[in-house]
Write an enzyme that holds these catalytic residues in place. Structure first.
Site, PDB file in Angstrom:
ATOM      1  CD  GLU A 189      33.734 -11.912  27.206  1.00 11.19           C
ATOM      2  OE1 GLU A 189      34.017 -10.631  26.662  1.00 11.19           O
ATOM      3  OE2 GLU A 189      33.747 -12.258  28.282  1.00 11.19           O
TER       4      GLU A 189
ATOM      5  CG  HIS B 212      29.187  -4.168  28.697  1.00 15.16           C
ATOM      6  ND1 HIS B 212      28.143  -4.878  28.257  1.00 15.16           N
ATOM      7  CD2 HIS B 212      30.336  -5.290  28.714  1.00 15.16           C
ATOM      8  CE1 HIS B 212      28.548  -6.229  28.494  1.00 15.16           C
ATOM      9  NE2 HIS B 212      29.707  -6.203  28.511  1.00 15.16           N
TER      10      HIS B 212
ATOM     11  NE  ARG C 185      32.521  -6.077  25.196  1.00 12.57           N
ATOM     12  CZ  ARG C 185      33.228  -6.055  26.075  1.00 12.57           C
ATOM     13  NH1 ARG C 185      33.679  -5.204  26.714  1.00 12.57           N
ATOM     14  NH2 ARG C 185      33.396  -7.438  26.889  1.00 12.57           N
TER      15      ARG C 185
ATOM     16  CG  HIS D 228      32.368  -2.132  30.055  1.00 11.13           C
ATOM     17  ND1 HIS D 228      32.025  -2.337  31.374  1.00 11.13           N
ATOM     18  CD2 HIS D 228      33.323  -2.835  29.239  1.00 11.13           C
ATOM     19  CE1 HIS D 228      32.430  -3.594  31.365  1.00 11.13           C
ATOM     20  NE2 HIS D 228      33.151  -3.854  30.424  1.00 11.13           N
TER      21      HIS D 228
ATOM     22  NE  ARG E  29      38.012  -3.577  27.181  1.00  4.25           N
ATOM     23  CZ  ARG E  29      37.300  -4.434  27.640  1.00  4.25           C
ATOM     24  NH1 ARG E  29      37.709  -5.534  28.180  1.00  4.25           N
ATOM     25  NH2 ARG E  29      36.063  -4.173  28.277  1.00  4.25           N
TER      26      ARG E  29
HETATM   27  C1  SIN Z   1      31.583  -8.795  30.282  1.00  4.33           C
HETATM   28  O1  SIN Z   1      31.708  -9.748  31.099  1.00  4.33           O
HETATM   29  O2  SIN Z   1      30.760  -8.673  29.404  1.00  4.33           O
HETATM   30  C2  SIN Z   1      32.633  -7.688  30.247  1.00  4.33           C
HETATM   31  C3  SIN Z   1      34.159  -8.325  30.067  1.00  4.33           C
HETATM   32  C4  SIN Z   1      34.939  -7.266  29.461  1.00  4.33           C
HETATM   33  O3  SIN Z   1      34.564  -6.048  29.413  1.00  4.33           O
HETATM   34  O4  SIN Z   1      36.000  -7.437  29.241  1.00  4.33           O
END
Ligand code: SIN
Length: 537
Positions: free
Chosen positions: A131, A247, A293, A354, A389
């Site tokens: 990620e 998000h 993000r 989010h 985060r």
């Molecule tokens: C996501 O799956 O993009 C969210 C995961 C997260 O917010 O930690």
């Protein structure tokens, strides 16, 4: 805010001797990963009550897709996960907490596996993916994008099997009760239409987040910040309220609720396109789709503005259709329900609220400044996330700090409710004859105001205006006594929104998820620190 609004201690009239009463050594409020793990740990030797406002299945944890981050791959290191967490946190993460959470991760994830969590596996090991902000694939997942549901089901099964855990669903916790020393002694709540006191030796707040304060959110309806508001009324120190994480990619279908489209899609090759079909992320950050993000969210907003569009698109057409359906079953089904065939069509997305980074301030043992009160998960501000985060660090934090809170509460010298003296609590709210406003209407208007004025890009004027408008609504809502959750939720939402706008105004710089167009740079000299706020201060 007027004195009456600021200093009202409880939302309802209380006379403890004429109210239904229950007793617990340890009371856990909330049933996401943090609350459930806290209950399991505290139940090793203590009687536990879990209360949750809807069912055990209604939580942000349940909806989590991407996964849970940890050092699970032999080529990964704790140092690397720590460095990524600190980098993303923009200089104000608590290093001790980061170290603790990262190092405990693998062991606790192995425990989840032993308890029956069906993590996706590769070559006999838990499979990991990437990620944004992670320099190594370390995001574990279960049943593709159903990680939250799979983990929660295991934890629910576990708490239901433990005889000394009593579960009260559809129980709305209204306020924390405190004695003359301001030590927490339990809660007053609303259970099956009657007020109910739960006296407890120790209380753990695991009430989750507050995405519902915004018009656009990935969060379930229960996420209205109640726990943070009740901690504030009880005198807890709140920290980092200006840091709401947005998000970048939630499904944008006008009229439908904003469902999460996991960041893992971008981790595995999905590309963001604008309405002209142009891949724009490289213009904003060298890591393009995998930038942190906050950067991706702002880039999407800027591109929407540039192209005069309400959304952008995620392109996954190059994914193998069968693989996609297996790897992302939830998203596949969601898209199909709107006639989006991901092998041919683009997925319309835009950012939404989010994750609440701020909350009740805790130390590394999950203690708040109020005696006998602990906090964990999204309701807490442990300092792990700093100003931003790292994706999938939140389930990890809930797992680790849920256990820490449960352990500390069960081991404290005052862990047995039979040793606790219960004060008589009598509290009467003066009658107000000010006009009644429609709280459903206020709730909608408040969420729209937060999105507009306290959203992804902020500046002084809209933040001040938001506080003025909220103060006006507070005058007509905070003076009333409601007899059901809708009214109390509205009071809690107004309280937290006011504080968030105030903290966002105070932080005259840009850091992590908090972006001020009038102060676009970080100001380390004045703001490389946390903003704390508490009742009357
Ligand atoms: C996501 O799956 O993009 C969210 C995961 C997260 O917010 O930690």
């Amino acid at each position: 805010m007027t004195g009456q609004i600021e200093f009202r201690r409880y939302l309802v009239d209380i006379d403890s001797i004429s109210t239904h009463q229950l007793f617990a050594d340890c009371l856990v409020i909330g049933a996401g990963i943090a609350g459930l793990c806290a209950a399991i740990e505290a139940a090793k030797g203590r009687n536990v009550i879990i209360v949750c406002k809807a069912t055990l299945e209604d939580s942000n944890t349940w909806k989590a897709q991407g996964g849970i981050a940890s050092v699970l791959d032999k080529t990964d290191t704790f140092e690397s996960h720590i460095a990524d967490t600190l980098n993303t946190g923009c200089g104000i993460s608590d290093e001790k907490v980061v170290d603790l959470v990262v190092r405990q991760g693998p062991e606790l994830i192995e425990q989840l596996l032993r308890w029956g969590t069906e993590f996706d596996m590769a070559d006999g090991h838990i499979a990991t993916t990437l990620e944004g902000g992670h320099t190594h694939p370390r995001v574990a997942h279960a049943h593709g994008d159903e990680t939250g549901r799979i983990i929660t089901e295991v934890l629910i099964r576990k708490v239901r099997q433990i005889p000394n855990i009593k579960i009260l669903e559809n129980f709305y916790a209204i306020d924390l009760l405190t004695n003359d020393n301001n030590d927490c002694v339990g809660i007053i709540g609303h259970d099956k239409r009657v007020l109910q006191i739960v006296w407890s030796a120790n209380t753990i707040l695991g009430t989750g987040g507050a995405g519902q304060l915004y018009r656009e959110t990935t969060n379930p309806e229960v996420a209205t910040g109640d726990g943070i508001a009740m901690a504030y009324r009880a005198g807890a120190i709140l920290q980092d309220l200006e840091f709401m994480q947005f998000h970048p990619t939630t499904l944008y279908v006008a009229g439908a609720s904003r469902a999460l489209i996991t960041e893992v899609l971008r981790g595995e090759g999905a590309v963001l396109l604008d309405k002209n079909g142009s891949a724009f992320m490289k213009e904003y950050h060298e890591s393009a789709e995998l930038a942190p993000r906050d950067i991706v969210s702002r880039a999407i907003l800027a591109q929407m503005l540039k192209t005069k569009s309400t959304h952008v698109y995620l392109d996954v057409r190059h994914f193998n259709k069968e693989h996609f359906a297996e790897r992302f079953p939830l998203i596949n089904e969601l898209c199909e329900s709107f006639d989006i065939d991901v092998s041919r069509d683009l997925i319309p997305v835009r950012p939404s609220a989010h994750y609440m980074i701020g909350g009740a301030k805790t130390d590394s043992t999950a203690k708040t400044n109020i005696e006998n009160l602990y906090a964990c998960g999204e309701a807490a501000a442990t300092g792990l996330h700093g100003a931003n985060r790292l994706g999938s660090n939140s389930l990890l934090e809930g797992l680790v700090f849920g256990k820490v809170a449960g352990h500390e509460a069960s081991q404290s010298t005052k862990a047995d409710v039979s040793h606790i003296k219960h004060p008589r609590i009598k509290y009467q709210i003066p009658h107000s004859d000010r006009t009644r406003l429609d709280t459903a209407d206020i709730r909608n208007s408040l969420r729209a105001l937060m999105w507009r004025n306290v959203g992804i890009t902020r500046s002084a004027r809209p933040l001040i205006e938001a506080q003025e408008i909220i103060s006006f609504w507070q005058r007509y809502v905070m003076d009333k006594i409601f007899d059901g959750p809708a009214g109390w939720e509205c009071q809690n939402m107004l309280t937290i929104c006011q504080l968030m706008a105030r903290c966002a105004q105070m932080r005259e710089e840009s850091r992590g998820v908090h972006f001020r167009s009038d102060f676009p740079n970080a100001d380390d000299e004045n703001f490389k620190k946390h903003i704390e706020i508490s009742r009357g201060k």
